[in-house]
Scaffold this motif. Sequence first.
Motif, PDB file in Angstrom:
ATOM      1  N   LEU A 133      25.025  50.420  19.085  1.00  0.00           N
ATOM      2  CA  LEU A 133      24.345  49.997  20.312  1.00  0.00           C
ATOM      3  C   LEU A 133      24.228  48.475  20.326  1.00  0.00           C
ATOM      4  CD1 LEU A 133      22.812  51.013  22.870  1.00  0.00           C
ATOM      5  CD2 LEU A 133      20.704  50.782  21.519  1.00  0.00           C
ATOM      6  N   GLU A 134      24.736  47.872  21.366  1.00  0.00           N
ATOM      7  CA  GLU A 134      24.655  46.425  21.543  1.00  0.00           C
ATOM      8  C   GLU A 134      23.789  46.112  22.760  1.00  0.00           C
ATOM      9  OE1 GLU A 134      25.663  44.160  19.632  1.00  0.00           O
ATOM     10  OE2 GLU A 134      27.305  44.958  18.402  1.00  0.00           O
ATOM     11  N   LYS A 135      22.857  45.192  22.598  1.00  0.00           N
ATOM     12  CA  LYS A 135      21.953  44.836  23.683  1.00  0.00           C
ATOM     13  C   LYS A 135      22.533  43.721  24.549  1.00  0.00           C
ATOM     14  CE  LYS A 135      17.786  46.140  21.118  1.00  0.00           C
ATOM     15  NZ  LYS A 135      16.476  45.674  20.581  1.00  0.00           N
ATOM     16  N   ALA A 136      22.165  43.738  25.805  1.00  0.00           N
ATOM     17  CA  ALA A 136      22.616  42.710  26.743  1.00  0.00           C
ATOM     18  C   ALA A 136      22.093  41.342  26.332  1.00  0.00           C
ATOM     19  CB  ALA A 136      22.124  43.045  28.151  1.00  0.00           C
ATOM     20  N   ILE A 137      22.823  40.313  26.708  1.00  0.00           N
ATOM     21  CA  ILE A 137      22.391  38.930  26.489  1.00  0.00           C
ATOM     22  C   ILE A 137      21.997  38.336  27.831  1.00  0.00           C
ATOM     23  CG2 ILE A 137      23.084  36.607  25.804  1.00  0.00           C
ATOM     24  CD1 ILE A 137      25.022  37.854  23.823  1.00  0.00           C
ATOM     25  N   LYS A 138      20.787  37.797  27.877  1.00  0.00           N
ATOM     26  CA  LYS A 138      20.306  37.110  29.067  1.00  0.00           C
ATOM     27  C   LYS A 138      19.803  35.735  28.634  1.00  0.00           C
ATOM     28  CE  LYS A 138      18.636  41.574  30.755  1.00  0.00           C
ATOM     29  NZ  LYS A 138      17.453  42.345  31.184  1.00  0.00           N
ATOM     30  N   GLY A 139      20.017  34.747  29.443  1.00  0.00           N
ATOM     31  CA  GLY A 139      19.613  33.399  29.074  1.00  0.00           C
ATOM     32  C   GLY A 139      18.577  32.824  30.017  1.00  0.00           C
ATOM     33  N   ASP A 140      17.760  31.933  29.495  1.00  0.00           N
ATOM     34  CA  ASP A 140      16.847  31.192  30.365  1.00  0.00           C
ATOM     35  C   ASP A 140      17.655  30.269  31.270  1.00  0.00           C
ATOM     36  OD1 ASP A 140      14.355  32.155  29.182  1.00  0.00           O
ATOM     37  OD2 ASP A 140      14.936  30.987  27.419  1.00  0.00           O
ATOM     38  N   TYR A 141      18.742  29.721  30.694  1.00  0.00           N
ATOM     39  CA  TYR A 141      19.619  28.827  31.448  1.00  0.00           C
ATOM     40  C   TYR A 141      21.074  29.144  31.124  1.00  0.00           C
ATOM     41  CZ  TYR A 141      15.437  25.975  32.180  1.00  0.00           C
ATOM     42  OH  TYR A 141      14.175  25.549  32.528  1.00  0.00           O
ATOM     43  N   ALA A 142      21.941  28.879  32.089  1.00  0.00           N
ATOM     44  CA  ALA A 142      23.382  28.937  31.870  1.00  0.00           C
ATOM     45  C   ALA A 142      23.967  27.613  32.321  1.00  0.00           C
ATOM     46  CB  ALA A 142      24.013  30.093  32.646  1.00  0.00           C
ATOM     47  N   PHE A 143      24.674  26.939  31.412  1.00  0.00           N
ATOM     48  CA  PHE A 143      25.401  25.715  31.736  1.00  0.00           C
ATOM     49  C   PHE A 143      26.865  26.103  31.927  1.00  0.00           C
ATOM     50  CE2 PHE A 143      22.604  22.301  29.445  1.00  0.00           C
ATOM     51  CZ  PHE A 143      21.523  22.676  30.225  1.00  0.00           C
ATOM     52  N   VAL A 144      27.387  25.939  33.131  1.00  0.00           N
ATOM     53  CA  VAL A 144      28.771  26.331  33.397  1.00  0.00           C
ATOM     54  C   VAL A 144      29.542  25.156  33.982  1.00  0.00           C
ATOM     55  CG1 VAL A 144      28.080  28.732  33.766  1.00  0.00           C
ATOM     56  CG2 VAL A 144      28.341  27.210  35.743  1.00  0.00           C
ATOM     57  N   LYS A 145      30.857  25.236  33.852  1.00  0.00           N
ATOM     58  CA  LYS A 145      31.755  24.195  34.356  1.00  0.00           C
ATOM     59  C   LYS A 145      32.732  24.835  35.328  1.00  0.00           C
ATOM     60  CE  LYS A 145      34.242  20.315  34.385  1.00  0.00           C
ATOM     61  NZ  LYS A 145      35.316  20.761  35.283  1.00  0.00           N
ATOM     62  N   ALA A 146      32.836  24.261  36.533  1.00  0.00           N
ATOM     63  CA  ALA A 146      33.752  24.780  37.545  1.00  0.00           C
ATOM     64  C   ALA A 146      34.567  23.642  38.141  1.00  0.00           C
ATOM     65  CB  ALA A 146      32.983  25.515  38.641  1.00  0.00           C
ATOM     66  N   LYS A 147      35.617  24.000  38.838  1.00  0.00           N
ATOM     67  CA  LYS A 147      36.473  22.993  39.476  1.00  0.00           C
ATOM     68  C   LYS A 147      35.865  22.522  40.790  1.00  0.00           C
ATOM     69  CE  LYS A 147      41.162  22.217  41.218  1.00  0.00           C
ATOM     70  NZ  LYS A 147      42.511  22.840  41.443  1.00  0.00           N
ATOM     71  N   LYS A 148      35.458  23.466  41.627  1.00  0.00           N
ATOM     72  CA  LYS A 148      34.904  23.125  42.942  1.00  0.00           C
ATOM     73  C   LYS A 148      33.669  23.967  43.240  1.00  0.00           C
ATOM     74  CE  LYS A 148      39.276  21.855  45.210  1.00  0.00           C
ATOM     75  NZ  LYS A 148      40.159  22.146  46.362  1.00  0.00           N
ATOM     76  N   ALA A 149      32.817  23.417  44.091  1.00  0.00           N
ATOM     77  CA  ALA A 149      31.658  24.150  44.592  1.00  0.00           C
ATOM     78  C   ALA A 149      31.375  23.688  46.007  1.00  0.00           C
ATOM     79  CB  ALA A 149      30.436  23.901  43.707  1.00  0.00           C
TER      80      ALA A 149
END
Length: 222
Positions: free
Chosen positions: A146-162
């Motif tokens: 059994l593996e538990k889900a991972i949830k974060g207080d913050y997510a730092f992501v990198k994208a090309k466009k927004a």
Amino acid sequence: MINKVANSIEEVISTIEDGSTIMFGGFGGAGVPYELINGLLNQGAKDLIAVSNNPGYHYEGIAALIENDRIAKIMCSFPISKDSYVFLEKFKEKKIDLELIPQGTLAERLRAGGSGIEAFYTPTGVGTEIAKGKEERVIDGVSCVLEKAIKGDYAFVKAKKADRWGNLVYNKSGRNFNPLMAMAGKITIAEVDEIVEVGELDPECIVTPGIFVQHVVNRRGL
């Protein structure tokens, strides 16, 4: 009017507290939110729990946070490479804890975290140290842990466009873990190369819908 474009990195990370769980996108050097990481280094939060594919290379990115004793624990798939000497030094000195997670399991735990799935069973890791202390069950003759889900207080992501709504488009392999982490973060901050007007992004190319993104920072405008 919805506008998720931030004035500065300092503004959007100013409230990050000691002990926060932060997910860092990237695979090798692709899709790594370096400017956000540098901002966090200057911001000063410590005792952080990091979730990443790896602990960074040389003294850049996450490795810089580790070098400055900002990360208390890292959850990752590839802690060791020829250029991960900062992590190895700190680990040998017992200044950082490691939770080793198989790469596919890491991706699925992140996906579960962003999809409202609290845990799942997988055969990966059965009979190894990874399964130690975890619930095991036989499903259709297959032993699983059994593996538990991972949830974060913050997510730092990198994208090309927004766009200003926070819809994101990635650049090829820069996509990697970023979309999964964007979904699993309570507060997702996207570092992007370009911000365009609403309607300019092809809906068929949008990978992360803006509903998962709280802040957008234009790295070229820094």
